[in-house]
Design a protein around this motif. Structure first.
Motif, PDB file in Angstrom:
ATOM      1  N   PHE A 795       0.806  -1.221   0.000  1.00  0.00           N
ATOM      2  CA  PHE A 795       0.000   0.000   0.000  1.00  0.00           C
ATOM      3  C   PHE A 795       0.840   1.273   0.000  1.00  0.00           C
ATOM      4  CE2 PHE A 795      -2.781  -3.302   1.545  1.00  0.00           C
ATOM      5  CZ  PHE A 795      -3.959  -3.030   0.867  1.00  0.00           C
ATOM      6  N   THR A 796       2.136   1.146   0.135  1.00  0.00           N
ATOM      7  CA  THR A 796       2.991   2.323  -0.003  1.00  0.00           C
ATOM      8  C   THR A 796       3.702   2.266  -1.357  1.00  0.00           C
ATOM      9  OG1 THR A 796       4.712   1.164   1.269  1.00  0.00           O
ATOM     10  CG2 THR A 796       3.305   2.725   2.457  1.00  0.00           C
ATOM     11  N   LYS A 797       4.541   1.271  -1.531  1.00  0.00           N
ATOM     12  CA  LYS A 797       5.367   1.208  -2.739  1.00  0.00           C
ATOM     13  C   LYS A 797       4.847   0.246  -3.805  1.00  0.00           C
ATOM     14  CE  LYS A 797       9.362   2.333   0.127  1.00  0.00           C
ATOM     15  NZ  LYS A 797      10.671   1.926   0.647  1.00  0.00           N
ATOM     16  N   GLY A 798       3.769  -0.480  -3.503  1.00  0.00           N
ATOM     17  CA  GLY A 798       3.214  -1.408  -4.488  1.00  0.00           C
ATOM     18  C   GLY A 798       2.663  -0.694  -5.706  1.00  0.00           C
ATOM     19  N   ASP A 799       2.526  -1.418  -6.805  1.00  0.00           N
ATOM     20  CA  ASP A 799       2.012  -0.828  -8.050  1.00  0.00           C
ATOM     21  C   ASP A 799       0.601  -0.285  -7.845  1.00  0.00           C
ATOM     22  OD1 ASP A 799       4.326  -1.464  -9.349  1.00  0.00           O
ATOM     23  OD2 ASP A 799       3.545  -3.268 -10.321  1.00  0.00           O
ATOM     24  N   TYR A 800       0.306   0.760  -8.578  1.00  0.00           N
ATOM     25  CA  TYR A 800      -1.026   1.372  -8.562  1.00  0.00           C
ATOM     26  C   TYR A 800      -1.622   1.183  -9.949  1.00  0.00           C
ATOM     27  CZ  TYR A 800      -4.723   4.884  -8.139  1.00  0.00           C
ATOM     28  OH  TYR A 800      -5.938   5.529  -8.123  1.00  0.00           O
ATOM     29  N   LEU A 801      -2.767   0.515 -10.012  1.00  0.00           N
ATOM     30  CA  LEU A 801      -3.366   0.177 -11.308  1.00  0.00           C
ATOM     31  C   LEU A 801      -4.798   0.693 -11.372  1.00  0.00           C
ATOM     32  CD1 LEU A 801      -3.080  -1.393 -14.001  1.00  0.00           C
ATOM     33  CD2 LEU A 801      -3.952  -3.414 -12.787  1.00  0.00           C
ATOM     34  N   PRO A 802      -5.062   1.746 -12.151  1.00  0.00           N
ATOM     35  CA  PRO A 802      -6.448   2.206 -12.316  1.00  0.00           C
ATOM     36  C   PRO A 802      -7.283   1.122 -12.982  1.00  0.00           C
ATOM     37  CG  PRO A 802      -4.878   3.850 -13.108  1.00  0.00           C
ATOM     38  CD  PRO A 802      -4.109   2.601 -12.887  1.00  0.00           C
ATOM     39  N   LEU A 803      -8.524   1.000 -12.554  1.00  0.00           N
ATOM     40  CA  LEU A 803      -9.417  -0.002 -13.125  1.00  0.00           C
ATOM     41  C   LEU A 803     -10.552   0.690 -13.870  1.00  0.00           C
ATOM     42  CD1 LEU A 803      -9.640  -2.538 -10.150  1.00  0.00           C
ATOM     43  CD2 LEU A 803      -8.146  -2.640 -12.165  1.00  0.00           C
ATOM     44  N   ALA A 804     -10.799   0.223 -15.082  1.00  0.00           N
ATOM     45  CA  ALA A 804     -11.867   0.795 -15.896  1.00  0.00           C
ATOM     46  C   ALA A 804     -13.213   0.233 -15.454  1.00  0.00           C
ATOM     47  CB  ALA A 804     -11.630   0.480 -17.364  1.00  0.00           C
ATOM     48  N   VAL A 805     -14.202   1.127 -15.379  1.00  0.00           N
ATOM     49  CA  VAL A 805     -15.559   0.737 -15.006  1.00  0.00           C
ATOM     50  C   VAL A 805     -16.433   0.853 -16.253  1.00  0.00           C
ATOM     51  CG1 VAL A 805     -17.479   1.138 -13.416  1.00  0.00           C
ATOM     52  CG2 VAL A 805     -15.131   1.664 -12.702  1.00  0.00           C
ATOM     53  N   GLU A 806     -17.235  -0.167 -16.509  1.00  0.00           N
ATOM     54  CA  GLU A 806     -18.090  -0.189 -17.698  1.00  0.00           C
ATOM     55  C   GLU A 806     -19.553  -0.262 -17.278  1.00  0.00           C
ATOM     56  OE1 GLU A 806     -16.983  -3.585 -19.956  1.00  0.00           O
ATOM     57  OE2 GLU A 806     -14.838  -3.081 -19.974  1.00  0.00           O
ATOM     58  N   GLY A 807     -20.401   0.364 -18.080  1.00  0.00           N
ATOM     59  CA  GLY A 807     -21.824   0.258 -17.818  1.00  0.00           C
ATOM     60  C   GLY A 807     -22.479   1.594 -17.543  1.00  0.00           C
ATOM     61  N   PRO A 808     -23.793   1.590 -17.339  1.00  0.00           N
ATOM     62  CA  PRO A 808     -24.562   2.841 -17.239  1.00  0.00           C
ATOM     63  C   PRO A 808     -24.216   3.703 -16.026  1.00  0.00           C
ATOM     64  CG  PRO A 808     -25.936   0.919 -16.722  1.00  0.00           C
ATOM     65  CD  PRO A 808     -24.663   0.391 -17.290  1.00  0.00           C
ATOM     66  N   MET A 809     -23.678   3.116 -14.955  1.00  0.00           N
ATOM     67  CA  MET A 809     -23.357   3.899 -13.752  1.00  0.00           C
ATOM     68  C   MET A 809     -21.857   4.113 -13.593  1.00  0.00           C
ATOM     69  SD  MET A 809     -26.429   4.295 -12.758  1.00  0.00           S
ATOM     70  CE  MET A 809     -26.408   4.904 -11.092  1.00  0.00           C
ATOM     71  N   ALA A 810     -21.119   3.934 -14.663  1.00  0.00           N
ATOM     72  CA  ALA A 810     -19.656   3.982 -14.585  1.00  0.00           C
ATOM     73  C   ALA A 810     -19.142   5.318 -14.070  1.00  0.00           C
ATOM     74  CB  ALA A 810     -19.064   3.672 -15.956  1.00  0.00           C
ATOM     75  N   GLN A 811     -19.808   6.416 -14.420  1.00  0.00           N
ATOM     76  CA  GLN A 811     -19.310   7.733 -13.993  1.00  0.00           C
ATOM     77  C   GLN A 811     -19.403   7.939 -12.484  1.00  0.00           C
ATOM     78  OE1 GLN A 811     -21.563  11.206 -14.930  1.00  0.00           O
ATOM     79  NE2 GLN A 811     -23.528  10.121 -14.977  1.00  0.00           N
ATOM     80  N   HIS A 812     -20.151   7.059 -11.814  1.00  0.00           N
ATOM     81  CA  HIS A 812     -20.339   7.191 -10.370  1.00  0.00           C
ATOM     82  C   HIS A 812     -19.405   6.302  -9.566  1.00  0.00           C
ATOM     83  CE1 HIS A 812     -23.877   9.777 -10.447  1.00  0.00           C
ATOM     84  NE2 HIS A 812     -24.317   9.063 -11.472  1.00  0.00           N
ATOM     85  N   ALA A 815     -12.213   3.158  -9.155  1.00  0.00           N
ATOM     86  CA  ALA A 815     -11.647   1.900  -8.675  1.00  0.00           C
ATOM     87  C   ALA A 815     -10.186   1.803  -9.080  1.00  0.00           C
ATOM     88  CB  ALA A 815     -12.428   0.711  -9.242  1.00  0.00           C
ATOM     89  N   PHE A 816      -9.397   1.175  -8.240  1.00  0.00           N
ATOM     90  CA  PHE A 816      -7.998   0.921  -8.563  1.00  0.00           C
ATOM     91  C   PHE A 816      -7.522  -0.280  -7.769  1.00  0.00           C
ATOM     92  CE2 PHE A 816      -8.029   4.117  -5.144  1.00  0.00           C
ATOM     93  CZ  PHE A 816      -7.233   3.513  -4.184  1.00  0.00           C
ATOM     94  N   ALA A 817      -6.415  -0.840  -8.224  1.00  0.00           N
ATOM     95  CA  ALA A 817      -5.823  -1.993  -7.544  1.00  0.00           C
ATOM     96  C   ALA A 817      -4.441  -1.621  -7.042  1.00  0.00           C
ATOM     97  CB  ALA A 817      -5.732  -3.180  -8.498  1.00  0.00           C
ATOM     98  N   ARG A 818      -4.026  -2.268  -5.969  1.00  0.00           N
ATOM     99  CA  ARG A 818      -2.671  -2.175  -5.463  1.00  0.00           C
ATOM    100  C   ARG A 818      -2.059  -3.570  -5.538  1.00  0.00           C
ATOM    101  NH1 ARG A 818      -1.375   2.000  -2.606  1.00  0.00           N
ATOM    102  NH2 ARG A 818       0.631   1.547  -3.628  1.00  0.00           N
ATOM    103  N   LEU A 864      -4.053  -8.753 -12.558  1.00  0.00           N
ATOM    104  CA  LEU A 864      -4.701  -9.214 -11.326  1.00  0.00           C
ATOM    105  C   LEU A 864      -5.128 -10.659 -11.544  1.00  0.00           C
ATOM    106  CD1 LEU A 864      -6.838  -6.037 -10.571  1.00  0.00           C
ATOM    107  CD2 LEU A 864      -4.868  -6.841  -9.279  1.00  0.00           C
ATOM    108  N   ASN A 865      -4.227 -11.576 -11.184  1.00  0.00           N
ATOM    109  CA  ASN A 865      -4.448 -12.973 -11.524  1.00  0.00           C
ATOM    110  C   ASN A 865      -5.265 -13.747 -10.503  1.00  0.00           C
ATOM    111  OD1 ASN A 865      -2.560 -13.203  -9.489  1.00  0.00           O
ATOM    112  ND2 ASN A 865      -0.840 -13.535 -10.900  1.00  0.00           N
ATOM    113  N   ALA A 866      -5.677 -13.081  -9.403  1.00  0.00           N
ATOM    114  CA  ALA A 866      -6.513 -13.784  -8.430  1.00  0.00           C
ATOM    115  C   ALA A 866      -7.911 -13.973  -9.009  1.00  0.00           C
ATOM    116  CB  ALA A 866      -6.590 -12.992  -7.128  1.00  0.00           C
ATOM    117  N   THR A 867      -8.518 -15.103  -8.710  1.00  0.00           N
ATOM    118  CA  THR A 867      -9.878 -15.369  -9.184  1.00  0.00           C
ATOM    119  C   THR A 867     -10.888 -15.353  -8.043  1.00  0.00           C
ATOM    120  OG1 THR A 867      -9.485 -17.746  -8.978  1.00  0.00           O
ATOM    121  CG2 THR A 867      -9.060 -16.740 -11.139  1.00  0.00           C
ATOM    122  N   SER A 868     -10.390 -15.184  -6.849  1.00  0.00           N
ATOM    123  CA  SER A 868     -11.264 -15.124  -5.688  1.00  0.00           C
ATOM    124  C   SER A 868     -10.860 -13.932  -4.835  1.00  0.00           C
ATOM    125  CB  SER A 868     -11.157 -16.415  -4.864  1.00  0.00           C
ATOM    126  OG  SER A 868     -11.996 -16.342  -3.723  1.00  0.00           O
TER     127      SER A 868
END
Length: 900
Positions: A795-812, A815-818, A864-868
């Motif tokens: 959470f300090t030095k780990g990678d920061y990955l923006p996540l794209a949101v799709e769908g009718p409420m996407a503007q609201h 999301a991002f991953a660490r 993001l290779n986790a499936t759970s």
């Protein structure tokens, strides 16, 4: 550093909060999960200090907090709870107080004092101005406000000015002893004569010996009575000192020492001198060696002559320590400014993170409508940028006139050496200095004896061009000359040295100009959306899309992965949850305009004419007051509760008084307008009169904003816990915080209630149902910190990955991953709502029904290779590489997912 930085907890010591308090809270902080206590200044300070920034002894702990004994017990308790200690340290200034022995020594001996060059004093001015008199000096002398007193405890004489005492040079005691009605007067005068400071201790011993003799004491007091009654003799005695008592209004233009901003009680310290640095850091270095110090926060780093060298010296001083403490600095980054990585520190205290967050919750598309609503209510158009420039000019030329005079003299000295510049006059150079400072887009530049950093060359050149374009100075040459001074652009050694003297002082001053003009003036005048009027904020930058937030986080990861992530500090203008609620107004300007019109009509009888054409409150203040009232009311507020209404009225009236005095339009700290302020106070009290209809009507009308504000609160809490950096929790804000500006945000925290609430394990569904209590926010905080503690570096030095949101409420949604290094440190995903008023669309609790999310999803990238995934906030599991937000937000309005 010994303990990984997971999360810090800021505690404001003083006013009842002591080392014992912190000792007893260590178990609570361990349960919350924080890794470090981040303490406000705990060193000896001026008598009655409420904040500790008026340090009087860098090498002693404040006895009012419990002294070294209680500190040691606190330190041991923190260590047992595996919590580190970060201390707020104030190198730039000290309090001018009788408790400050260095300052007392300077006043007593003048330039011969060992500490004469510890402080930033203009010794060429002959005497030190002490601006403490309530009236001009001559009037004070005539009124009997000035007397010489016997300090029997310290065996010394002191000058007293209506209760404010200053030391007397022992070499001048003859003025008093010469008046002794004593047969051996001449012998006593000789005996009490000293010629150097080295003889002072011996003199005190002799005088203390004589003070045991009743006849001598009686005779001395008679002599004091004579000199106090003899105005010419008293004046002559005064004039023989190294200091000069002066009317308090003198400070702004004739002060002979560098002060902190406009505060004459805080004197600048010359940390650039090796001896001063060494003597003022002995104790913190000792604490580090004893493993009782894990980090240090440097207050107002921009006030130092050379921040880079200071921080390098500090890091070097800590090198001999096995556990080198982390270093954070109070530094306001504006616009596109970035932290200087050459400083080699962990980071800032996080004001810029507040600005990054604000963009997510303010609806950019509604800016024009909000501006029209605001300007229609106040009856005029306003330009924040024009306002700031005008206020920077006014602050520099008036409030900081003394600093301007010093800088002008330094510039004249260099100009006189050059054939092409010797014709530049004092007034022209003064106006040029003001114009360049007004055009400077940052708090300061960082030119030093090491040279001019490239980024500063660009900043200086831009400021010079802007200043010339404004045509406030008739010719370009004087402004260009100021630019040359700032860039040390000279060949002659003496000119370079003079330019360096000018630039060092100029750089220490521009931060004060910016802060006083922007934070302490414009931010109380420009009230379009006051949640944006925050330290380091840009109120005319009205919202931003998630991409801007992601870019800001990328920069944080690059520049300061261990910088603090602040949402509330002791310096913020309002609490984080007050801001979160006020943000929602940006989504419905027409609704807010209609509501304000109704509020204003209901309050008509309380709006008073105090001058021709001026009502109190004025339009801008009233518009801001309704926002402040919205922000300060707790979620569980009951308009019928007389005691609660009275308590909030008291807080809001104090805030309103401070706001209008800082705005400096119709009243000020130095010239209060009694009629205006009295009417304003009555107006605020009427708003919160539990017997009246206004507060009930107001509270009912703003409920949609209250619900959406809570959702924003949960959203920004999760973002803080997952973003690059170290979350900083200001005291009590693990639960809701609807504080106003200081001193309101330093109110006593009910820790007993927090300890009890956090000790209960409650299901998320129950917490959501009880969302008005603030327990849900505390739950989010604790769960997020626990996740961070598992793999802090993710959470300090780990990678920061923006996540794209799709769908009718996407503007609201944002999301991002660490992602931990090489994926081995695990991964986490933060998913939160934004623009929540529109999203909730009238819901009575801060969660969106599942069906409203429709087909809005996040498709996870291959990285993001986790499936759970486990939502650490609810313990629910989500499977697969496509996250449906109807599932993600099924139980809570925010999510923090963990995957291995």
């Amino acid at each position: 550093m010994s303990r990984p930085l997971v999360a810090t907890y800021r505690l404001q010591f003083r006013e009842g909060t002591t080392f014992e308090t912190a000792r007893d809270l260590s178990a609570y902080w361990k349960r919350l999960g924080v890794s470090h206590l981040y303490a406000s200044p705990i060193f000896a300070a001026a008598e009655g200090s409420t904040h500790g920034y008026d340090v009087t002894d860098y090498n002693a702990l404040d006895e009012d907090l419990g002294g070294i004994g209680d500190f040691t017990e606190m330190s041991n308790a923190l260590a047992s709870a595996e919590i580190g200690l970060i201390l707020d340290f104030v190198p730039n200034h000290m309090g001018v107080s009788p408790r400050n022995h260095w300052w007392e020594d300077v006043l007593r001996w003048g330039e011969e004092s060992r500490y004469a060059h510890t402080f930033d004093i203009a010794w060429e001015a002959a005497r030190i101005i002490v601006p403490v008199l309530a009236k001009p000096y001559g009037d004070a002398l005539e009124a009997g406000d000035l007397t010489v007193q016997l300090d029997e405890r310290n065996a010394a004489l002191r000058f007293d000015a209506s209760g404010y005492g200053v030391p007397i040079d022992p070499r001048t005691y003859g003025h008093v002893f010469g008046l002794l009605d004593h047969a051996e007067r001449d012998r006593l005068v000789r005996r009490f004569s000293v010629s150097t400071p080295a003889e002072a201790d011996e003199l005190r011993e002799r005088l203390a010996e004589h003070l045991t003799e009743p006849d001598f004491v009686s005779a001395l007091k008679a002599a004091l009575a004579r000199i106090n009654a003899d105005k010419p003799a008293l004046h002559a005695f005064h004039e023989a000192q190294a200091w000069r008592l002066a009317w308090w209004r003198t400070a702004r233009e004739r002060l002979t020492y560098r002060r902190f901003f406009e505060i004459a009680d805080l004197i600048g310290v010359r940390q650039e001198l090796r001896r001063v640095f060494r003597e003022s850091h002995q104790f913190v270095i000792r604490l580090a060696r004893e493993r009782r110090l894990d980090g240090i926060r440097i207050d107002h780093v921009d006030g130092l002559a050379d921040p880079k060298t200071y921080l390098s010296d500090l890091r070097e001083a800590f090198q001999s320590v096995r556990r080198s403490p982390a270093i954070h600095v109070e530094k306001i980054l504006t616009g596109e400014e970035r932290l200087r990585t050459s400083w080699e520190i962990e980071g800032t205290t996080g004001y810029e993170f507040i600005t990054s967050l604000s963009g997510l919750y303010v609806d950019t598309a509604q800016e024009e409508a909000m501006t029209e609503a605001y300007e229609a209510f106040i009856g005029r158009k306003e330009s924040l940028r024009s306002m700031i420039v005008a206020e920077k000019r006014a602050i520099f030329a008036h409030n900081l006139a003394g600093e301007l005079a010093v800088l002008t003299a330094l510039a004249l000295d260099v100009a006189a050496r050059g054939l092409s510049t010797r014709d530049l006059g004092r007034d022209t150079l003064a106006r040029s200095i003001v114009e360049v400072a007004a055009a400077l887009p940052v708090y300061r530049t960082y030119v030093s004896v090491d040279g001019v950093p490239r980024r500063d060359v660009a900043i200086i050149d831009e400021a010079v061009e802007t200043a010339m374009g404004r045509r406030e100075v008739e010719a370009d040459e004087p402004i260009q000359f100021i630019g040359r001074l700032m860039k040390l652009d000279f060949e002659d050694g003496a000119e370079v040295a003079g330019a360096l003297d000018f630039t060092r002082r100029f750089q220490q001053t521009t931060g004060a100009v910016m802060a006083k003009a922007v934070e302490d003036t414009a931010f109380y005048r420009y009230n379009r959306l006051i949640a944006l009027n925050e330290v380091g904020g840009e109120p005319d930058q009205y919202g931003a899309d998630p991409d801007a937030f992601h870019e800001a986080m990328r920069i944080r990861l690059e520049d300061q992965p261990e910088g603090l992530l602040a949402t509330t500090t002791h310096d913020t203008k309002r609490g984080e949850d007050a801001r979160a609620r006020i943000y929602t107004l940006s989504e419905a300007p027409e609704t807010w305009q209609r509501l304000v019109a109704g509020f204003a009509e209901a309050m008509t009888e309380w709006r008073k004419a105090v001058d021709p054409g001026l009502f109190s409150p004025d339009g801008a203040t009233e518009w801001g007051l309704y926002q402040s009232l919205l922000g300060v009311l707790p979620t569980d507020f009951d308009p019928a509760d007389e005691e609660h209404c009275a308590e909030i009225a008291e807080r809001l009236t104090a805030y309103a008084e401070k706001a209008v005095r800082e705005a400096k339009r119709y009243t000020s700290w130095t010239a209060p307008a009694e009629a205006y302020e009295a009417a304003l106070k009555a107006f605020v009290e009427a708003m919160l009169d539990h017997k009246g209809s206004f507060i009930q009507t107001f509270w009912d009308a703003v409920q949609p904003f209250v619900v959406a504000g809570a959702m924003n609160s949960f959203s920004q809490t999760v973002l803080k816990l997952a973003a690059p950096g170290v979350p900083d929790i200001y005291q009590g804000t693990e639960f809701y915080d609807f504080s106003l500006v200081d001193p309101d945000n330093r109110r006593e925290v009910d820790f007993d209630a927090r300890v009890a609430a956090l000790g209960e394990e409650v299901a998320p569904a129950e917490l959501l149902a009880d969302w008005r209590s603030g327990r849900l926010k505390a739950h989010l905080t604790r769960a997020g910190i626990r996740l961070r503690a598992e793999t802090p570096e993710t959470f300090t030095k780990g990678d920061y990955l923006p996540l794209a949101v799709e769908g009718p409420m996407a503007q609201h949604v944002v999301a991002f991953a660490r992602i931990g290094e090489g994926g081995g440190g695990g991964a986490a995903i933060a998913i939160v709502p934004r623009l929540t008023l529109t999203l909730l669309d009238g819901q009575s609790r801060p969660i969106v029904p599942k069906e409203h999310w429709a087909d809005t999803v996040i498709r996870l990238p291959d990285a993001l290779n986790a499936t759970s995934w486990r939502n650490v906030l609810t313990e629910a599991r989500i499977e697969g590489a496509t996250l449906a937000l109807s599932d993600v937000f099924a139980d809570l309005p925010v999510a923090l997912l963990s995957g291995a």
